[in-house]
Design an enzyme around this catalytic site. Structure first.
Site, PDB file in Angstrom:
ATOM      1  N   THR A  69      21.230 -54.334 -40.881  1.00 51.56           N
ATOM      2  CA  THR A  69      20.078 -53.942 -40.068  1.00 51.56           C
ATOM      3  C   THR A  69      20.465 -52.886 -39.047  1.00 51.56           C
ATOM      4  OG1 THR A  69      20.481 -55.986 -38.829  1.00 51.56           O
ATOM      5  CG2 THR A  69      18.646 -55.990 -40.361  1.00 51.56           C
TER       6      THR A  69
ATOM      7  N   TYR B 191      10.379 -63.016 -41.819  1.00 49.81           N
ATOM      8  CA  TYR B 191       8.913 -63.073 -41.919  1.00 49.81           C
ATOM      9  C   TYR B 191       8.417 -64.244 -42.764  1.00 49.81           C
ATOM     10  CZ  TYR B 191       4.024 -61.796 -41.906  1.00 49.81           C
ATOM     11  OH  TYR B 191       2.670 -61.833 -41.722  1.00 49.81           O
TER      12      TYR B 191
ATOM     13  N   TYR C  70      24.101 -64.174 -43.253  1.00 57.47           N
ATOM     14  CA  TYR C  70      23.806 -63.600 -41.934  1.00 57.47           C
ATOM     15  C   TYR C  70      22.697 -64.436 -41.303  1.00 57.47           C
ATOM     16  CZ  TYR C  70      22.631 -59.921 -38.494  1.00 57.47           C
ATOM     17  OH  TYR C  70      22.376 -59.204 -37.344  1.00 57.47           O
TER      18      TYR C  70
ATOM     19  N   ARG D 225      15.732 -62.411 -35.149  1.00 58.43           N
ATOM     20  CA  ARG D 225      15.024 -61.408 -35.931  1.00 58.43           C
ATOM     21  C   ARG D 225      14.351 -61.994 -37.174  1.00 58.43           C
ATOM     22  NH1 ARG D 225      16.848 -55.199 -35.751  1.00 58.43           N
ATOM     23  NH2 ARG D 225      17.412 -55.067 -33.558  1.00 58.43           N
TER      24      ARG D 225
ATOM     25  N   LYS E 162      27.947 -64.654 -40.753  1.00 55.53           N
ATOM     26  CA  LYS E 162      27.794 -63.839 -39.551  1.00 55.53           C
ATOM     27  C   LYS E 162      26.796 -64.585 -38.677  1.00 55.53           C
ATOM     28  CE  LYS E 162      26.159 -59.425 -37.702  1.00 55.53           C
ATOM     29  NZ  LYS E 162      25.553 -58.096 -37.997  1.00 55.53           N
TER      30      LYS E 162
ATOM     31  N   ILE F 180      31.382 -59.101 -36.358  1.00 56.09           N
ATOM     32  CA  ILE F 180      30.724 -57.951 -36.977  1.00 56.09           C
ATOM     33  C   ILE F 180      29.948 -57.272 -35.861  1.00 56.09           C
ATOM     34  CG2 ILE F 180      29.047 -57.156 -38.673  1.00 56.09           C
ATOM     35  CD1 ILE F 180      29.888 -59.411 -40.488  1.00 56.09           C
TER      36      ILE F 180
END
Length: 291
Positions: A43, A106, A132, A137, A160, A202
């Site tokens: 991202t 979403y 991840y 988000r 992550k 990361i």
């Protein structure tokens, strides 16, 4: 195991297209500065606004430029399982060492939905996968129990963790074991994350401060806590400044100040405000990266 200082690479743009020359130069600089691994098309690399052709182009350029010197973990996540499988297949064919796959955004899948999503990808593509987990988000938080179920699959090798939950790395280590690679996705939490059993980071900040962050992780490995804290103090204002607006707006502006690339991001990420530019510049100076 993936460990140490890894970087979530920005994707430089010029005249609306991927700036291949700047990207190759950035990859080389990361390796020269001691970065332990690179992550294209995450991202931070603006994967949501890259076309599929551009996404694959950036992965291929990165793998070509790295030329086997350090691991390449390609971002291949999507909120569509079939699309994630397609991108992960491409990453394997292109020669990536692993894939970084974000929890579906979403859709808000259940824990069972998360499990089936990642299992379907792992079953379809024989490539190491780093999950991840970024609730801020994606709106979903993969539980440690679900992570444990997935870790039983041979090619689910790590996480992550962008939860900023200080106890999560310890809980994950106790549930899954010390060989499951744990990488924080929150620069500001790197020291406490390592102290709780994490293996590395990361990093967004590593786009502009790869040398100091590489030194921090090496100092941690040697037990040199004085050096760790000195570097962390220098970089803490920068970690904050690079998220004063939605990423990667601030880090791209920081990169432009260092001559790495243009500050351009793709809409809906726009040019950061003048007040934010001042914060970023001040933090770069505090870190000793800009004279």
């Amino acid at each position: 195991m993936f460990k140490g200082s890894l970087v979530a690479l920005i994707t430089p743009f010029k005249n609306g297209a991927v700036d291949e020359a700047a990207f190759r130069k950035l990859v080389d600089w990361q390796i020269e500065q001691g970065t332990d691994g690179v992550i294209p098309t995450g991202t931070t690399g603006e994967s949501p606004t890259l076309s599929h052709a551009e996404h694959k182009q950036v992965v291929e350029i990165c793998i070509d430029q790295v030329a086997g010197r350090i691991p390449v973990i390609a971002g291949t996540g999507s909120n569509s399982t079939e699309e994630a499988i397609e991108l992960t297949r491409h990453a394997k064919e292109a020669g990536a060492d692993a894939a970084l796959i974000v929890t579906p955004y979403y859709n808000k899948p259940t824990q069972e939905g998360l499990y089936r999503h990642f299992k379907a990808i792992a079953d379809a593509v024989d490539l190491p996968i780093v999950i991840y987990n970024i609730p801020g988000r994606s709106i979903v938080d993969m539980t440690v129990d679900t992570m444990k179920r997935l870790a039983e699959l041979p090619n689910i090798v790590g996480v992550k963790d962008a939860t900023a939950n200080g106890t999560r790395p310890m809980e994950t280590r106790l549930a899954i074991g010390p060989d499951f690679s744990q990488l924080t996705g929150e620069d500001g939490t790197v020291v406490p994350f390592l102290s709780q059993g994490g293996h590395g980071c990361i990093s967004v900040t590593a786009n502009v401060a790869p040398g100091p962050l590489s030194e921090l992780h090496r100092a941690w490995g040697k037990g040199d806590l004085d050096t760790v804290m000195t570097i962390n103090d220098r970089l803490s204002p920068l970690h904050q400044a690079l998220f004063c607006e939605s990423s990667p707006g601030p880090v791209k502006y920081a990169a432009s100040l260092l001559g790495i690339c243009e500050p351009t991001a793709r809409l809906p990420i726009c040019e950061i405000a003048d007040s934010s530019k001042q914060k970023v510049e001040s933090a770069l100076r505090h870190a000793g990266l800009l004279n």
